[in-house]
Enzyme design. Structure first.
Site, PDB file in Angstrom:
ATOM      1  N   CYS A 135      -7.767  -7.330 -10.837  1.00  0.00           N
ATOM      2  CA  CYS A 135      -6.932  -8.537 -10.814  1.00  0.00           C
ATOM      3  C   CYS A 135      -7.525  -9.620 -11.710  1.00  0.00           C
ATOM      4  CB  CYS A 135      -6.753  -9.038  -9.383  1.00  0.00           C
ATOM      5  SG  CYS A 135      -5.649  -7.970  -8.428  1.00  0.00           S
ATOM      6  N   GLU A 144      -2.234 -10.224  -6.138  1.00  0.00           N
ATOM      7  CA  GLU A 144      -2.306 -11.007  -7.378  1.00  0.00           C
ATOM      8  C   GLU A 144      -1.476 -10.371  -8.486  1.00  0.00           C
ATOM      9  OE1 GLU A 144      -4.717  -9.935  -5.425  1.00  0.00           O
ATOM     10  OE2 GLU A 144      -6.590 -11.030  -5.716  1.00  0.00           O
ATOM     11  N   CYS A 157      -2.251  -4.760  -5.594  1.00  0.00           N
ATOM     12  CA  CYS A 157      -2.800  -6.005  -5.054  1.00  0.00           C
ATOM     13  C   CYS A 157      -1.778  -7.141  -5.108  1.00  0.00           C
ATOM     14  CB  CYS A 157      -4.022  -6.434  -5.869  1.00  0.00           C
ATOM     15  SG  CYS A 157      -5.484  -5.432  -5.609  1.00  0.00           S
ATOM     16  N   GLU A 187       0.822  -1.205   0.000  1.00  0.00           N
ATOM     17  CA  GLU A 187       0.000   0.000   0.000  1.00  0.00           C
ATOM     18  C   GLU A 187       0.862   1.264   0.000  1.00  0.00           C
ATOM     19  OE1 GLU A 187      -2.750  -0.582   3.254  1.00  0.00           O
ATOM     20  OE2 GLU A 187      -3.897  -2.035   2.068  1.00  0.00           O
TER      21      GLU A 187
HETATM   22  N1  THU Z   1      -6.279  -6.450  -2.204  1.00  0.00           N
HETATM   23  C1  THU Z   1      -5.533  -7.426  -2.812  1.00  0.00           C
HETATM   24  O1  THU Z   1      -4.320  -7.516  -2.588  1.00  0.00           O
HETATM   25  N2  THU Z   1      -6.170  -8.276  -3.673  1.00  0.00           N
HETATM   26  C2  THU Z   1      -7.511  -8.248  -3.960  1.00  0.00           C
HETATM   27  O2  THU Z   1      -7.984  -8.996  -4.807  1.00  0.00           O
HETATM   28  C3  THU Z   1      -8.384  -7.322  -3.225  1.00  0.00           C
HETATM   29  C4  THU Z   1      -7.693  -6.260  -2.439  1.00  0.00           C
HETATM   30  C5  THU Z   1      -5.598  -5.508  -1.294  1.00  0.00           C
HETATM   31  C6  THU Z   1      -5.410  -4.130  -1.847  1.00  0.00           C
HETATM   32  C7  THU Z   1      -5.318  -3.301  -0.586  1.00  0.00           C
HETATM   33  O3  THU Z   1      -3.963  -3.274  -0.153  1.00  0.00           O
HETATM   34  C8  THU Z   1      -6.142  -4.066   0.426  1.00  0.00           C
HETATM   35  O4  THU Z   1      -6.344  -5.358  -0.105  1.00  0.00           O
HETATM   36  C9  THU Z   1      -7.491  -3.436   0.733  1.00  0.00           C
HETATM   37  O5  THU Z   1      -8.190  -3.177  -0.418  1.00  0.00           O
END
Ligand code: THU
Length: 135
Positions: free
Chosen positions: A96, A56, A54, A45
């Site tokens: 993703c 993925e 994300c 983040e």
């Molecule tokens: N997030 C992921 O890493 N993958 C997903 O498919 C959904 C969301 C993460 C992004 C962010 O850092 C946190 O989850 C909250 O949205």
């Protein structure tokens, strides 16, 4: 026991590396390329929220770095926890899904479902009628 248990295990390891001080949602993803290699990623983040990424897509970036533009995605597993380590159901977000489809039009996608069961789906079922530049 799924044939992709190794990916589920690796995604649970990857989420421990997550940098998620804002959402406190820790996500890991692990994928198998068509030639059998494993790659993983975690979410990263930023205080400028939209610049985070994300798990993925970070796993896919690692695979492309290792294998180049010919990388093909066979299967991907996703795990997530809250800050106390409690498992949370996290189906892949829309962006993703689009990226998974780009590298693996027939990819298997595994994640924890809302009932506490492992869901295994094909990306084509998670993203029907999907956009593609390929004709
Ligand atoms: N997030 C992921 O890493 N993958 C997903 O498919 C959904 C969301 C993460 C992004 C962010 O850092 C946190 O989850 C909250 O949205």
């Amino acid at each position: 026991m799924t044939m992709h248990q190794d990916l589920l295990d690796e995604s649970a390891l990857a989420l421990k590396q997550a940098y998620a001080p804002y959402s406190q949602l820790y996500v890991g993803a692990a994928l198998r390329s068509a030639n059998g290699k494993l790659y993983s990623g975690c979410n990263v983040e930023s205080g400028a929220f939209s610049t985070g990424s994300c798990a993925e897509r970070n796993a896919i970036a690692a695979a492309v770095r290792a294998e180049g533009a010919s990388f093909q995605l066979a299967a991907i597993a996703i795990s997530a926890t809250d800050r106390s380590g409690n498992a949370l159901p996290i189906p892949p977000c829309g962006s993703c899904r689009q990226m998974i489809r780009e590298f693996g039009p027939d990819a298997a996608v595994l994640f924890l479902g809302a009932q506490g069961d492992i869901i295994q789906a094909q990306i084509g079922d998670l993203l029907p009628h999907s956009f593609s530049l390929a004709t």
